[in-house]
Design a protein around this motif. Structure first.
Motif, short mmCIF file in Angstrom:
data_model
loop_
_atom_site.label_atom_id
_atom_site.label_comp_id
_atom_site.label_asym_id
_atom_site.label_seq_id
_atom_site.Cartn_x
_atom_site.Cartn_y
_atom_site.Cartn_z
N ILE A 1 0.82 -1.22 0.00
CA ILE A 1 0.00 0.00 0.00
C ILE A 1 0.85 1.26 0.00
CG2 ILE A 1 -2.04 -1.09 1.03
CD1 ILE A 1 -1.30 0.24 3.67
N VAL A 2 2.06 1.18 0.54
CA VAL A 2 2.95 2.34 0.50
C VAL A 2 3.49 2.55 -0.91
CG1 VAL A 2 5.17 3.27 1.30
CG2 VAL A 2 3.57 2.28 2.94
N VAL A 3 3.94 1.47 -1.54
CA VAL A 3 4.49 1.57 -2.90
C VAL A 3 3.42 2.04 -3.89
CG1 VAL A 3 5.41 0.22 -4.83
CG2 VAL A 3 6.36 -0.05 -2.54
N LYS A 4 2.19 1.55 -3.73
CA LYS A 4 1.11 1.94 -4.64
C LYS A 4 0.55 3.32 -4.34
CE LYS A 4 -0.34 -2.70 -5.85
NZ LYS A 4 -1.38 -3.73 -5.74
N GLY A 5 1.00 3.94 -3.25
CA GLY A 5 0.55 5.30 -2.92
C GLY A 5 -0.78 5.35 -2.19
N ARG A 6 -1.29 4.22 -1.75
CA ARG A 6 -2.57 4.22 -1.03
C ARG A 6 -2.40 4.71 0.40
NH1 ARG A 6 -4.34 -1.53 -1.44
NH2 ARG A 6 -5.80 -0.88 0.16
N LEU A 7 -1.19 4.67 0.92
CA LEU A 7 -0.89 5.22 2.24
C LEU A 7 0.33 6.11 2.10
CD1 LEU A 7 -1.34 5.37 5.30
CD2 LEU A 7 0.12 3.36 5.54
N ARG A 8 0.10 7.39 2.29
CA ARG A 8 1.20 8.36 2.22
C ARG A 8 1.72 8.58 3.65
NH1 ARG A 8 1.85 12.29 -1.89
NH2 ARG A 8 2.37 13.57 -0.09
N LEU A 9 2.88 8.06 3.92
CA LEU A 9 3.41 8.12 5.28
C LEU A 9 3.76 9.54 5.73
CD1 LEU A 9 5.55 4.88 5.29
CD2 LEU A 9 3.30 5.26 6.30
N ASP A 10 4.02 10.43 4.78
CA ASP A 10 4.29 11.82 5.15
C ASP A 10 3.06 12.50 5.73
OD1 ASP A 10 6.89 11.58 4.33
OD2 ASP A 10 6.53 12.42 2.34
N ILE B 1 0.58 10.71 7.44
CA ILE B 1 -0.08 9.80 8.38
C ILE B 1 -0.42 10.47 9.71
CG2 ILE B 1 1.99 8.79 9.44
CD1 ILE B 1 0.57 6.05 9.11
N HIS B 2 0.39 11.41 10.13
CA HIS B 2 0.14 12.06 11.42
C HIS B 2 -1.10 12.95 11.39
CE1 HIS B 2 2.46 14.99 9.14
NE2 HIS B 2 1.97 15.91 9.94
N ARG B 3 -1.58 13.29 10.21
CA ARG B 3 -2.77 14.13 10.08
C ARG B 3 -4.06 13.31 10.03
NH1 ARG B 3 0.49 16.70 5.76
NH2 ARG B 3 1.50 18.48 6.72
N LEU B 4 -3.94 12.00 9.86
CA LEU B 4 -5.11 11.15 9.68
C LEU B 4 -5.65 10.63 11.01
CD1 LEU B 4 -3.78 9.00 6.69
CD2 LEU B 4 -5.30 10.97 6.56
N GLU B 5 -6.94 10.40 11.04
CA GLU B 5 -7.56 9.72 12.18
C GLU B 5 -7.16 8.25 12.11
OE1 GLU B 5 -9.45 11.08 14.60
OE2 GLU B 5 -9.10 13.05 13.73
N ASP B 6 -7.19 7.58 13.26
CA ASP B 6 -6.82 6.17 13.30
C ASP B 6 -7.62 5.32 12.32
OD1 ASP B 6 -5.04 6.85 15.26
OD2 ASP B 6 -6.19 5.99 16.90
N ALA B 7 -8.92 5.56 12.25
CA ALA B 7 -9.78 4.77 11.36
C ALA B 7 -9.36 4.92 9.89
CB ALA B 7 -11.24 5.18 11.53
N ALA B 8 -8.93 6.12 9.51
CA ALA B 8 -8.52 6.35 8.13
C ALA B 8 -7.23 5.60 7.81
CB ALA B 8 -8.33 7.84 7.87
N VAL B 9 -6.34 5.48 8.78
CA VAL B 9 -5.10 4.75 8.57
C VAL B 9 -5.38 3.27 8.43
CG1 VAL B 9 -2.86 4.12 9.57
CG2 VAL B 9 -3.71 6.46 9.79
N VAL B 10 -6.29 2.74 9.24
CA VAL B 10 -6.61 1.32 9.22
C VAL B 10 -7.24 0.94 7.88
CG1 VAL B 10 -8.03 -0.48 10.29
CG2 VAL B 10 -6.79 1.15 11.71
#
Length: 146
Positions: free
Chosen positions: A125-134, A136-145
């Protein structure tokens, strides 16, 4: 002679002038301020030590991989697995390098099949860009999951 904490001599609290902070900084002061008011002994420690913040780490991907590896392992065992994985990845844990490793290589590094799947899923998911780690600190927990 006064006691020392974190290399600093503990003294009685000194009243500091009230300062206005941007909202995020102000919020960081509310917890320590509450503890200091509720517990005089902790007030001494808080005033002696000052601001205690966790350092921001670069390499959020590597931090997440370390968290996966460390689950239900002793610190020593987790470090050994992390080191073997780092070597298998060519010296640095990054999504691009971990993606090149086969499940067998992950297993040889010491990851259980479940942890290998979690690391592979995170990598995907990181390589495909579905989770932008830069971000992540702005997202709610549910959005990260998700």
């Amino acid at each position: 002679m006064g006691r020392k904490l974190c290399g600093q001599k503990m003294t009685t609290p000194v009243k500091r002038p009230y300062r206005t902070y941007p909202p995020s900084a102000r919020l960081r002061t509310l917890g320590p301020r509450h503890v200091a008011r509720a517990d005089p002994k902790m007030a001494v420690v808080i005033h002696a030590v000052g601001d205690c913040r966790l350092p921001k780490r670069r390499g959020r991907y590597a931090a997440l991989v370390r968290a996966i590896i460390s689950q239900q392992l002793s610190t020593r065992a987790a470090r050994a697995v992390q080191e073997r994985l780092r070597r298998a990845a060519g010296g640095y844990i990054s999504p691009e390098r971990i993606r090149r490793l086969s499940p067998k290589q992950l297993s040889r590094a010491g990851l259980s099949s479940a942890k290998a799947r979690y690391v592979a899923g995170l990598t995907d998911i990181v390589v495909k860009g579905r989770l932008r780690l830069d971000d992540i600190h702005r997202l709610e927990d549910a959005a990260v999951v998700e």
